[in-house]
Design a protein around this motif. Structure first.
Motif, PDB file in Angstrom:
ATOM      1  N   GLY A  37       0.824  -1.206   0.000  1.00 49.84           N
ATOM      2  CA  GLY A  37       0.000   0.000   0.000  1.00 49.84           C
ATOM      3  C   GLY A  37       0.859   1.257   0.000  1.00 49.84           C
ATOM      4  N   LYS A  38       0.306   2.311  -0.621  1.00 49.40           N
ATOM      5  CA  LYS A  38       1.018   3.594  -0.656  1.00 49.40           C
ATOM      6  C   LYS A  38       0.470   4.472   0.472  1.00 49.40           C
ATOM      7  N   ILE A  39       1.362   4.922   1.356  1.00 49.93           N
ATOM      8  CA  ILE A  39       0.951   5.727   2.501  1.00 49.93           C
ATOM      9  C   ILE A  39       0.863   7.199   2.092  1.00 49.93           C
ATOM     10  N   VAL A  40      -0.274   7.818   2.355  1.00 48.42           N
ATOM     11  CA  VAL A  40      -0.434   9.264   2.167  1.00 48.42           C
ATOM     12  C   VAL A  40      -1.110   9.788   3.438  1.00 48.42           C
ATOM     13  N   ASN A  41      -0.359  10.560   4.195  1.00 52.34           N
ATOM     14  CA  ASN A  41      -0.828  11.058   5.498  1.00 52.34           C
ATOM     15  C   ASN A  41      -1.273   9.894   6.381  1.00 52.34           C
ATOM     16  N   THR A  42      -2.556   9.847   6.738  1.00 52.93           N
ATOM     17  CA  THR A  42      -3.025   8.765   7.620  1.00 52.93           C
ATOM     18  C   THR A  42      -3.788   7.696   6.853  1.00 52.93           C
ATOM     19  N   ASP A  43      -3.580   7.637   5.545  1.00 53.04           N
ATOM     20  CA  ASP A  43      -4.306   6.666   4.726  1.00 53.04           C
ATOM     21  C   ASP A  43      -3.344   5.750   3.973  1.00 53.04           C
ATOM     22  N   VAL A  44      -3.829   4.558   3.668  1.00 49.97           N
ATOM     23  CA  VAL A  44      -3.102   3.633   2.814  1.00 49.97           C
ATOM     24  C   VAL A  44      -3.920   3.488   1.538  1.00 49.97           C
ATOM     25  N   PHE A  45      -3.281   3.650   0.379  1.00 49.10           N
ATOM     26  CA  PHE A  45      -3.966   3.529  -0.908  1.00 49.10           C
ATOM     27  C   PHE A  45      -3.506   2.274  -1.633  1.00 49.10           C
ATOM     28  N   VAL A  46      -4.489   1.583  -2.209  1.00 57.21           N
ATOM     29  CA  VAL A  46      -4.224   0.372  -2.973  1.00 57.21           C
ATOM     30  C   VAL A  46      -5.026   0.462  -4.272  1.00 57.21           C
ATOM     31  N   PRO A  47      -4.408   0.163  -5.422  1.00 58.53           N
ATOM     32  CA  PRO A  47      -5.178   0.202  -6.673  1.00 58.53           C
ATOM     33  C   PRO A  47      -6.348  -0.784  -6.628  1.00 58.53           C
ATOM     34  N   LEU A  48      -7.504  -0.329  -7.080  1.00 55.77           N
ATOM     35  CA  LEU A  48      -8.691  -1.194  -7.080  1.00 55.77           C
ATOM     36  C   LEU A  48      -8.493  -2.436  -7.930  1.00 55.77           C
ATOM     37  N   ASP A  49      -7.692  -2.322  -8.979  1.00 55.97           N
ATOM     38  CA  ASP A  49      -7.504  -3.500  -9.833  1.00 55.97           C
ATOM     39  C   ASP A  49      -6.655  -4.590  -9.176  1.00 55.97           C
ATOM     40  N   SER A  50      -6.196  -4.352  -7.940  1.00 60.54           N
ATOM     41  CA  SER A  50      -5.549  -5.426  -7.172  1.00 60.54           C
ATOM     42  C   SER A  50      -6.551  -6.545  -6.919  1.00 60.54           C
ATOM     43  N   PHE A  51      -7.839  -6.185  -6.983  1.00 58.69           N
ATOM     44  CA  PHE A  51      -8.906  -7.153  -6.742  1.00 58.69           C
ATOM     45  C   PHE A  51      -9.412  -7.777  -8.036  1.00 58.69           C
ATOM     46  N   LYS A  52      -8.731  -7.497  -9.144  1.00 51.92           N
ATOM     47  CA  LYS A  52      -9.202  -7.925 -10.459  1.00 51.92           C
ATOM     48  C   LYS A  52      -9.852  -9.315 -10.432  1.00 51.92           C
ATOM     49  N   ASP A  53      -9.136 -10.301  -9.976  1.00 57.00           N
ATOM     50  CA  ASP A  53      -9.705 -11.649  -9.922  1.00 57.00           C
ATOM     51  C   ASP A  53      -9.584 -12.245  -8.520  1.00 57.00           C
ATOM     52  N   LYS A  54      -9.501 -11.361  -7.529  1.00 57.00           N
ATOM     53  CA  LYS A  54      -9.322 -11.818  -6.147  1.00 57.00           C
ATOM     54  C   LYS A  54     -10.486 -11.334  -5.274  1.00 57.00           C
ATOM     55  N   LYS A  55     -10.722 -12.075  -4.244  1.00 58.97           N
ATOM     56  CA  LYS A  55     -11.736 -11.657  -3.281  1.00 58.97           C
ATOM     57  C   LYS A  55     -11.066 -11.055  -2.040  1.00 58.97           C
ATOM     58  N   TYR A  56      -9.809 -11.408  -1.837  1.00 61.34           N
ATOM     59  CA  TYR A  56      -9.072 -10.934  -0.669  1.00 61.34           C
ATOM     60  C   TYR A  56      -7.678 -10.485  -1.086  1.00 61.34           C
ATOM     61  N   ILE A  57      -7.165  -9.445  -0.444  1.00 60.75           N
ATOM     62  CA  ILE A  57      -5.760  -9.087  -0.629  1.00 60.75           C
ATOM     63  C   ILE A  57      -5.148  -8.791   0.739  1.00 60.75           C
ATOM     64  N   ILE A  58      -3.846  -8.930   0.809  1.00 53.68           N
ATOM     65  CA  ILE A  58      -3.107  -8.604   2.024  1.00 53.68           C
ATOM     66  C   ILE A  58      -2.278  -7.372   1.710  1.00 53.68           C
ATOM     67  N   VAL A  59      -2.509  -6.311   2.448  1.00 53.17           N
ATOM     68  CA  VAL A  59      -1.834  -5.044   2.173  1.00 53.17           C
ATOM     69  C   VAL A  59      -0.675  -4.858   3.146  1.00 53.17           C
ATOM     70  N   GLU A  60       0.528  -4.947   2.586  1.00 49.41           N
ATOM     71  CA  GLU A  60       1.726  -4.656   3.376  1.00 49.41           C
ATOM     72  C   GLU A  60       1.842  -3.138   3.451  1.00 49.41           C
ATOM     73  N   ASN A  61       2.356  -2.631   4.542  1.00 50.42           N
ATOM     74  CA  ASN A  61       2.491  -1.176   4.671  1.00 50.42           C
ATOM     75  C   ASN A  61       3.598  -0.861   5.650  1.00 50.42           C
ATOM     76  N   GLN A  62       4.104   0.361   5.543  1.00 45.25           N
ATOM     77  CA  GLN A  62       5.218   0.751   6.403  1.00 45.25           C
ATOM     78  C   GLN A  62       4.751   1.457   7.657  1.00 45.25           C
ATOM     79  N   ARG A  63       3.468   1.677   7.800  1.00 48.75           N
ATOM     80  CA  ARG A  63       2.942   2.397   8.948  1.00 48.75           C
ATOM     81  C   ARG A  63       2.682   1.479  10.142  1.00 48.75           C
TER      82      ARG A  63
END
Ligand code: FES
Length: 139
Positions: free
Chosen positions: A34-60
């Protein structure tokens, strides 16, 4: 076994294994950074293209975030830290399991099996310009 019977059984076996592969594919999770911007983590929606679940790694956070797609526009996000004694959870389809003492949680972080009795911390999730925005404001 007669030839016709053999071909029929092979056809069923082939159909069954194709169906099993399809079902497994649709349950697979993917790891995304995930991309950290202030207090939010952003993930492209197409990460879910053919998935029902994703695991978001983050540095926060010390632990990843498990994000599940509930519908086309509805998602849930929970911290993958066991509420029992803080071990990192593992994802198996829509279940989060703790290897330390065996607690299990559903995809929304609800305790399904102890010894943990508290649900997992969850994060508000919104869609913003083809991105999934996970708010960490209350962490
Ligand atoms: S730390 Fe997860 S069940 Fe104990």
């Amino acid at each position: 076994m007669k030839r016709k019977e053999f071909i029929k059984k092979c056809g069923y076996a082939c159909l069954g294994s194709s169906l099993a592969m399809f079902l497994l594919e649709s349950c697979v999770t993917a790891n995304v950074t995930g991309k950290i911007v202030n207090t939010d983590v952003f993930v492209p929606l197409d990460s879910f293209k053919d998935k029902k679940y994703i695991i978001v790694e983050n540095q926060r956070l010390q632990f990843p975030i498990f994000v599940s797609r509930i519908s086309k526009t509805e998602f849930s996000a929970v911290l993958m830290e066991c509420s029992h004694q803080g071990a990192e959870l593992q994802a198996f389809g829509d279940t989060l399991e703790c290897a330390a003492h065996g607690s299990k949680f559903d995809s929304r972080g609800i305790v399904k099996e102890g010894p943990a009795y508290d649900n997992l911390p969850s994060f508000p999730v919104r869609i913003k310009e083809n991105q999934l925005k996970i708010s960490l404001k209350n962490v």
